[in-house]
Design a protein around this motif. Structure first.
Motif, PDB file in Angstrom:
ATOM      1  N   HIS A   1      31.283  61.394  72.936  1.00  0.00           N
ATOM      2  CA  HIS A   1      31.569  60.618  74.143  1.00  0.00           C
ATOM      3  C   HIS A   1      33.060  60.736  74.419  1.00  0.00           C
ATOM      4  CE1 HIS A   1      31.489  57.546  77.186  1.00  0.00           C
ATOM      5  NE2 HIS A   1      32.436  56.900  76.551  1.00  0.00           N
TER       6      HIS A   1
ATOM      7  N   ASP B   1      25.018  63.236  76.327  1.00  0.00           N
ATOM      8  CA  ASP B   1      25.992  63.380  75.244  1.00  0.00           C
ATOM      9  C   ASP B   1      25.342  63.525  73.867  1.00  0.00           C
ATOM     10  OD1 ASP B   1      28.045  63.190  77.060  1.00  0.00           O
ATOM     11  OD2 ASP B   1      28.318  61.029  76.781  1.00  0.00           O
TER      12      ASP B   1
ATOM     13  N   VAL C   1      25.895  55.266  74.809  1.00  0.00           N
ATOM     14  CA  VAL C   1      25.906  56.724  74.774  1.00  0.00           C
ATOM     15  C   VAL C   1      24.974  57.235  75.861  1.00  0.00           C
ATOM     16  CG1 VAL C   1      25.400  58.760  73.365  1.00  0.00           C
ATOM     17  CG2 VAL C   1      26.364  56.723  72.303  1.00  0.00           C
TER      18      VAL C   1
END
Length: 144
Positions: A77, A61, A57
């Motif tokens: 994502h 995000d 990640v």
């Protein structure tokens, strides 16, 4: 799909354990397409520290908010697609867009002093506690 149909093993008719495990897996998907980050929340005395494993990640995000004694951690994502995707010949494509949202009740913290850092796929959130007022001596009240 093959697990839905009965199979014959050693000339014995058996039904796969799909039905036996239905309620065990009722709230959790069977495959790995849905993942939640593993989270630890530790009480360090003067602060709470939350550590979340979020491999793959990007920092951009991740969304972290604190409101009404609730810490909310979420991330989205998006799997990007461009014109060249149509020209690729995937043998296996398991990666896709994912999102999650988790909430943790945390009260008695200094809202303006919460700090977060993200390094090597690990999110660390430091939540300093508000200074507790010293408790006054207990007064016993005589009942008449």
């Amino acid at each position: 799909m093959k697990n839905v149909f009965p199979t014959v093993v050693n000339n014995t008719f058996t039904v796969p354990d799909v039905f036996d495990n239905f309620f065990n897996n009722f709230m959790w998907p069977v495959d790995d397409s849905y993942t939640m980050p593993k989270v630890d929340v530790e009480d360090k005395g003067d602060a709470y520290v939350m550590t979340a494993d979020m491999p793959g990640v990007a920092k951009e995000d991740i969304h972290l908010t604190y409101d009404n004694d609730m810490l909310t951690l979420s991330a989205v994502h998006e799997d990007t697609k461009d014109n060249t995707d149509e020209q690729k010949h995937y043998i296996c494509k398991e990666r896709s867009s994912t999102s999650f949202c988790r909430q943790f009740p945390v009260s008695g913290i200094k809202k303006d002093a919460v700090q977060a850092s993200f390094k090597d796929g690990v999110l660390t959130v430091m939540m300093p506690k508000e200074m507790q007022q010293p408790q006054q001596d207990v007064k016993t009240i005589e009942i008449q």
